[in-house]
Design a protein around this motif. Structure first.
Motif, PDB file in Angstrom:
ATOM      1  N   TYR A 110      60.441 -34.325 122.424  1.00  0.00           N
ATOM      2  CA  TYR A 110      59.081 -34.819 122.220  1.00  0.00           C
ATOM      3  C   TYR A 110      58.083 -34.182 123.182  1.00  0.00           C
ATOM      4  N   THR A 111      58.528 -33.819 124.396  1.00  0.00           N
ATOM      5  CA  THR A 111      57.615 -33.222 125.374  1.00  0.00           C
ATOM      6  C   THR A 111      57.737 -31.709 125.449  1.00  0.00           C
ATOM      7  N   GLY A 112      58.872 -31.134 124.995  1.00  0.00           N
ATOM      8  CA  GLY A 112      59.104 -29.702 125.140  1.00  0.00           C
ATOM      9  C   GLY A 112      59.422 -29.309 126.566  1.00  0.00           C
ATOM     10  N   ARG A 113      59.819 -30.286 127.390  1.00  0.00           N
ATOM     11  CA  ARG A 113      60.026 -30.049 128.818  1.00  0.00           C
ATOM     12  C   ARG A 113      61.384 -30.617 129.245  1.00  0.00           C
ATOM     13  N   GLY A 116      63.890 -34.112 133.420  1.00  0.00           N
ATOM     14  CA  GLY A 116      63.600 -34.437 134.809  1.00  0.00           C
ATOM     15  C   GLY A 116      62.156 -34.231 135.228  1.00  0.00           C
ATOM     16  N   ARG A 117      61.305 -33.803 134.325  1.00  0.00           N
ATOM     17  CA  ARG A 117      59.881 -33.682 134.662  1.00  0.00           C
ATOM     18  C   ARG A 117      59.154 -35.016 134.536  1.00  0.00           C
ATOM     19  N   THR A 118      59.773 -35.983 133.881  1.00  0.00           N
ATOM     20  CA  THR A 118      59.131 -37.285 133.677  1.00  0.00           C
ATOM     21  C   THR A 118      60.056 -38.394 134.168  1.00  0.00           C
ATOM     22  N   LYS A 119      59.459 -39.474 134.664  1.00  0.00           N
ATOM     23  CA  LYS A 119      60.241 -40.578 135.207  1.00  0.00           C
ATOM     24  C   LYS A 119      61.199 -41.152 134.161  1.00  0.00           C
ATOM     25  N   GLY A 120      60.692 -41.340 132.933  1.00  0.00           N
ATOM     26  CA  GLY A 120      61.547 -41.907 131.895  1.00  0.00           C
ATOM     27  C   GLY A 120      62.727 -41.019 131.550  1.00  0.00           C
ATOM     28  N   GLY A 121      62.551 -39.703 131.704  1.00  0.00           N
ATOM     29  CA  GLY A 121      63.619 -38.770 131.386  1.00  0.00           C
ATOM     30  C   GLY A 121      64.761 -38.778 132.379  1.00  0.00           C
ATOM     31  N   HIS A 137      51.269 -38.761 127.972  1.00  0.00           N
ATOM     32  CA  HIS A 137      51.885 -37.430 127.973  1.00  0.00           C
ATOM     33  C   HIS A 137      51.784 -36.839 126.563  1.00  0.00           C
ATOM     34  N   PRO A 138      51.288 -35.614 126.430  1.00  0.00           N
ATOM     35  CA  PRO A 138      51.247 -35.000 125.089  1.00  0.00           C
ATOM     36  C   PRO A 138      52.648 -34.840 124.518  1.00  0.00           C
ATOM     37  N   THR A 139      52.764 -34.987 123.220  1.00  0.00           N
ATOM     38  CA  THR A 139      54.050 -34.890 122.542  1.00  0.00           C
ATOM     39  C   THR A 139      53.959 -33.935 121.355  1.00  0.00           C
ATOM     40  N   TYR A 380      50.626 -29.736 131.110  1.00  0.00           N
ATOM     41  CA  TYR A 380      52.053 -30.056 130.933  1.00  0.00           C
ATOM     42  C   TYR A 380      52.746 -28.854 130.309  1.00  0.00           C
ATOM     43  N   PRO A 381      52.947 -27.785 131.070  1.00  0.00           N
ATOM     44  CA  PRO A 381      53.522 -26.563 130.479  1.00  0.00           C
ATOM     45  C   PRO A 381      54.921 -26.781 129.928  1.00  0.00           C
TER      46      PRO A 381
END
Length: 469
Positions: A110-113, A116-121, A137-139, A380-381
């Motif tokens: 969903y984020t393309g990242r 570990g770049r996001t707390k929920g991840g 967060h863009p999705t 959010y690269p």
């Protein structure tokens, strides 16, 4: 990768060797999914084709093993609809999930990242209501919606719970499905005994078998008249995730429900249930369900202009057929992250092809955004690489490193080489072209390469959020 020609021939030789063993009588190795079958040719883009922006039907199975489809080598599971999809498009042999469990892979899609770049991840996977995908967060959905797409998610979300997290807060116009990581297929009770079937943010009562309901909903969505707008449908089946309950198993369902209501917090794990035969039944039901949705798509007249993607969210569980890979779900060994992956887009991609390119979940986010005419938010690269040039224009895919991190394990794949450290703490190096089973540790022979790939992993890891203590 331009050094691809030799790599492909090495794999083809490996496939021939496996086939020779099969002839000797090892039925489980009867089809080597690394080598093209007689109906498949090595992938080559048809750069001369043109089309409008496609609809996108992105289908995920849940805990489906790499070789659980007959087109990937399963000797005892019959999946004619997914095999047909593979014949009509491209079957990827070296495709990976973004992580080794459910919700981190969904975050990466969903984020393309990296998760570990996001707390929920960081949750592996999400098990309570404190974590989720930040609605700001863009999705994939929000960016495609901004580019003119209608968006819907049908099935398993597993990226956070109400009231703070929901697909409708993260870019999907419509949501019908479950919020949690698992549910009992008839009662819709989740791990904590809560009812977990929703339309939008409101409970929706339907006590029929869950896979049937999702199939109906998805078939209705793809059959609609969407006007001039292209659409994105994320169709996330829970099949064949535990509990091991197939359509018609109402007595087994009632027993699991009884245990849930009695307070057994592990009832849904179904550790005392299931079998290879029951698992086979569930996978074949998934195949039939995908077939129904694809039939509805064809009858709607949208088949040519719809990009269909099928994969699993991570490697298989205890009843999966993963041969010859080692490990399964939750592990960064190949069996935990290498997944069956099929792409079909009749208007642009020729069928009957096989690709051996190493790719992973965040690549598909970047690919779909490019194909759909959407741009990522520079704040959010993306961590994935768009495969649109490779798939549509015949561009070579440059060699790069695929990165994974889970608690206690690490892995990087670059070209044919994989750096892996398991929970035992030993750094290992495998040449996957020669040793997909990860049994021949080449670390003592290639210390420089080991150090190189380890440094790649550690550099990326330093950019990510630390795991909570």
């Amino acid at each position: 990768m331009s050094p691809h020609t030799p790599a492909l021939s090495r794999r083809a030789l490996g496939g021939a060797a496996v086939a020779a063993v099969a002839v000797a009588g090892v039925g489980a190795m009867a089809l080597d999914a690394q080598a093209a079958s007689p109906r498949e040719t090595p992938f080559r883009a048809n750069a001369g084709r043109r089309s409008r922006r496609p609809n996108i039907l992105f289908i995920l199975g849940d805990d489906l093993g790499w070789a659980d489809l007959s087109s990937y080598g399963a000797p005892h599971i019959k999946t004619p609809n997914l095999d047909r999809l593979a014949r009509q498009g491209v079957r990827f042999t070296d495709a990976y999930s973004g992580s080794a469990t459910c919700s981190p892979t969904r975050f990466s899609l969903y984020t393309g990242r990296y998760p570990g770049r996001t707390k929920g991840g960081l949750a592996e996977p999400i098990a309570d209501r404190s974590d989720g995908l930040d609605p700001n967060h863009p999705t994939l959905a929000s960016l495609l919606r901004g580019a003119g797409y209608s968006t819907a998610l049908i099935g398993k979300w597993h990226c956070g719970y109400l009231p703070d997290y929901s697909p409708t807060r993260s870019g999907w116009d419509e949501f019908f499905g479950n919020f949690g990581g698992a549910l009992e297929y008839y009662s819709k009770l989740g791990l904590s005994g809560e009812y977990d079937l929703y339309e939008g943010d409101a409970e929706y009562k339907d006590l029929r078998y869950y896979t049937r309901i999702l199939t109906e909903r998805a078939s209705e969505y793809v059959s609609r008249d969407h006007g001039d707008k292209p659409w994105l449908l994320n169709l996330n089946f829970t099949t064949p995730h535990w509990p091991w309950i197939a359509d018609g198993d109402e007595e087994e369902s009632a027993e699991v429900v009884r245990r849930i209501k009695a307070g057994d917090r592990r009832a849904l794990f179904h550790n005392d249930g299931g079998s290879v035969e029951k698992y086979t039944e569930m996978v074949q039901d998934l195949d039939r369900s995908v077939g129904e949705v694809l039939k509805a798509l064809k009858e709607s007249g949208q088949e040519q202009d719809t990009l269909v993607f099928f994969a699993s969210d991570n490697g298989g569980e205890r009843f999966s057929f993963n041969w010859p890979l080692s490990g399964n779900k939750a592990s960064l060994q190949e069996g935990g992250i290498r997944v069956p992956t099929i792409v079909r887009w009749p208007a642009r991609i020729d069928g009957g092809q096989v690709s051996h390119e190493p790719v992973f979940t965040p690549d598909w986010t970047a690919t779909l955004l490019e194909i759909g005419g959407a741009r990522a938010d520079k704040t959010y690269p993306l961590d994935g690489t768009s495969l649109a040039g490779y798939l549509l224009r015949g561009e070579e895919l440059a060699e790069r490193a695929l990165f994974w991190r889970v608690r206690g394990e690490r892995a990087v794949r670059r070209g044919d080489w994989k750096y892996y450290r398991g929970k035992g703490g030993t750094d290992q190096l495998f040449n996957l072209a020669a040793d997909r089973r990860e049994q021949a540790d080449r670390a003592p022979d290639e210390p420089k390469l080991l150090a190189e790939l380890k440094a790649v992993w550690e550099k990326t890891d330093a950019e990510l959020l630390p795991y909570p203590a």
